[in-house]
Design an enzyme around this catalytic site. Structure first.
Site, PDB file in Angstrom:
ATOM      1  N   ASP A  15       0.821  -1.216   0.000  1.00 29.81           N
ATOM      2  CA  ASP A  15       0.000   0.000   0.000  1.00 29.81           C
ATOM      3  C   ASP A  15       0.855   1.266   0.000  1.00 29.81           C
ATOM      4  O   ASP A  15       0.672   2.154  -0.844  1.00 29.81           O
ATOM      5  CB  ASP A  15      -0.927   0.013   1.214  1.00 29.81           C
ATOM      6  CG  ASP A  15      -1.992  -1.068   1.150  1.00 29.81           C
ATOM      7  OD1 ASP A  15      -1.821  -2.020   0.367  1.00 29.81           O
ATOM      8  OD2 ASP A  15      -2.984  -0.974   1.891  1.00 29.81           O
TER       9      ASP A  15
ATOM     10  N   ARG B 249      -0.987   2.699  17.928  1.00 23.50           N
ATOM     11  CA  ARG B 249      -1.359   3.765  17.002  1.00 23.50           C
ATOM     12  C   ARG B 249      -1.105   5.178  17.536  1.00 23.50           C
ATOM     13  O   ARG B 249      -0.617   6.036  16.800  1.00 23.50           O
ATOM     14  CB  ARG B 249      -2.821   3.618  16.559  1.00 23.50           C
ATOM     15  CG  ARG B 249      -3.104   2.383  15.707  1.00 23.50           C
ATOM     16  CD  ARG B 249      -2.032   2.153  14.692  1.00 23.50           C
ATOM     17  NE  ARG B 249      -2.309   1.064  13.773  1.00 23.50           N
ATOM     18  CZ  ARG B 249      -1.407   0.178  13.376  1.00 23.50           C
ATOM     19  NH1 ARG B 249      -0.173   0.239  13.859  1.00 23.50           N
ATOM     20  NH2 ARG B 249      -1.706  -0.756  12.508  1.00 23.50           N
TER      21      ARG B 249
ATOM     22  N   ASP C  38      -8.127   1.663  11.954  1.00 30.86           N
ATOM     23  CA  ASP C  38      -6.911   2.460  12.047  1.00 30.86           C
ATOM     24  C   ASP C  38      -7.059   3.861  11.463  1.00 30.86           C
ATOM     25  O   ASP C  38      -6.422   4.807  11.932  1.00 30.86           O
ATOM     26  CB  ASP C  38      -5.744   1.730  11.373  1.00 30.86           C
ATOM     27  CG  ASP C  38      -5.136   0.684  12.285  1.00 30.86           C
ATOM     28  OD1 ASP C  38      -5.370   0.740  13.503  1.00 30.86           O
ATOM     29  OD2 ASP C  38      -4.424  -0.203  11.778  1.00 30.86           O
TER      30      ASP C  38
ATOM     31  N   SER D 111      -3.148 -10.696   5.986  1.00 31.59           N
ATOM     32  CA  SER D 111      -2.770  -9.331   6.333  1.00 31.59           C
ATOM     33  C   SER D 111      -2.299  -9.349   7.781  1.00 31.59           C
ATOM     34  O   SER D 111      -3.033  -9.787   8.669  1.00 31.59           O
ATOM     35  CB  SER D 111      -3.971  -8.392   6.178  1.00 31.59           C
ATOM     36  OG  SER D 111      -3.670  -7.104   6.676  1.00 31.59           O
TER      37      SER D 111
END
Length: 408
Positions: A22, A104, A133, A185
């Site tokens: 990505d 995060r 996220d 993933s």
């Protein structure tokens, strides 16, 4: 995009960069989408492993970034985010130890700091429009740097699949190690690794052995249990098997020990913040042991009302961390509420590791409220059992009066 009019208003953007498919596509996409835009890559080292960081700087520059900052956040993550969170007892929906969620806010904070350092006017992330996220990152950006523009390519570009991204990179001769046959993933940090996609998208499929990477299968774990001694001071793990360790080092040691015994696996279907359910397999070996140790000492030192309050704080904290609201007054309030209780959590615990289980089998604390003299089933000189009669009569007084009213 070259035939279209480019967007303006962004001169320098800091991209949260992992080197995966990505973000490898995002760098050229940003250059093609925004006129005269400089891209600075930023990678947070949160303990995802040396293999994930190897060659990252060179790869970012080759993809079109002008700079690449790799910031070591491992110790800070464990000491300032993980330890305070687990001291509250936060567990999302009864099982998830918040591995992705806790990382995060520190990543977003460091990204903003890089943006300030290089004079950027925008930040960018590679989160999809389906996940949690995007909310976590952008919630942090809003709290820390509301003046910075946020760019979320997955909500803007026309690419919709892994194959689209691979074709996009191939057309531009940008190398990537990704392939169309990637099964899972994954997201890793010092605390855990998550696995989604592939066979896991059908909750009727049992995870195969190929899913797990941090832990051995419990059935393949040693047939002999292993005992680990953990020292705790004010809700923080300070020693493992008698050795003084930093928060990060303690976690690494416990990850290795517990992982060898198959400890820390969960397979859950959770409620995402954006409304959908998702199925994930998570491995948190060291964290599972830490939780078991902290709860064992809490059982000794917290009275009934204090423990009930801690459980309420933990439940609130779990949703707050999962929902990406770390930089809020509510977070400060919850952490502040848990601190006086965490200060009582001092002691030593022995954890038995065996076939996927982590069980506290020995525990002691200088603050313990447990008294063998009072609790014994044998003869004692400190507890008058006749005192219970009056207590019970008063405790049940409302029920007694209600029943008398009904009879009358």
């Amino acid at each position: 995009m070259s035939a279209e009019i480019k967007k303006t208003g962004v001169k320098k953007v800091v991209l949260a960069y992992s080197g995966g498919l990505d973000t490898s596509a995002i760098i050229p996409w940003l250059k093609e989408t925004y006129d005269d835009c400089e891209i600075v890559a930023f990678c947070a080292d949160v303990g995802q492993g040396e293999a994930e960081l190897e060659g990252l700087h060179e790869k970012a520059i080759a993809s079109g970034a002008s700079e690449c900052y790799i910031v070591d956040l491992k110790e800070e993550l464990v000491a300032d985010y993980i330890y305070p969170t687990i001291a509250t007892g936060a567990i999302y929906e009864g099982t998830y130890l918040l591995g992705t969620s806790m990382a995060r806010p520190i990543i977003a904070k460091a990204q903003v700091e890089v943006a300030r350092k290089v004079g950027a006017d925008a930040v960018c992330h590679g989160c999809t429009g389906k996940g949690n996220d995007q909310v976590r990152f952008e919630g942090c950006f809003a709290a820390l740097a509301p003046d910075l523009k946020v760019i979320a390519p997955w909500r803007e570009w026309e690419m919709v699949s892994r194959e689209d991204l691979l074709d996009y990179l191939a057309e531009r001769n940008i190398e990537t190690t990704a392939s169309a046959t990637k099964i899972y993933s994954r997201d890793a940090n010092a605390w855990h690794i998550s696995h989604e996609g592939g066979e896991l998208e059908d909750p009727w499929n049992e995870p195969t052995k190929g899913v797990w990477t941090m832990t051995v299968a419990p059935e393949d774990a040693p047939d002999k249990p292993e005992y680990v001694t953990i020292d705790i001071e004010q809700g923080k793990i300070t020693k493992v098997n008698g050795e003084v360790l930093s928060p990060y080092a303690a976690l690494m040691v416990l990850n290795e020990i517990a992982g060898a015994h198959g400890v820390g696996r969960i397979d859950i279907t959770e409620n995402r913040l954006v409304g959908m359910k998702s199925r994930g397999c998570y491995e948190t070996p060291g964290g599972t042991v830490m939780f078991a140790a902290l709860r064992a000492i809490e059982e000794l030192v917290l009275d009934k009302s204090s423990r009930e309050w801690r459980e309420q704080v933990g439940a609130q904290m779990a949703h707050l961390v999962y929902d990406g609201r770390w930089f809020t007054p509510l977070c400060e309030s919850l952490l502040g509420a848990s601190e006086p209780l965490a200060n009582l959590v001092n002691g030593e615990v022995v954890i038995k590791l065996y076939k996927g289980q982590a069980q506290a089998v020995k525990k002691r604390s200088p603050n313990s409220l447990y008294s063998e003299e009072f609790a014994t089933f044998g003869e004692d000189d400190v507890y008058n059992q006749k005192d219970a009669e009056g207590f019970i009569r008063l405790y049940s007084l409302a029920s007694r009066i209600r029943a008398l009213n009904i009879k009358s």
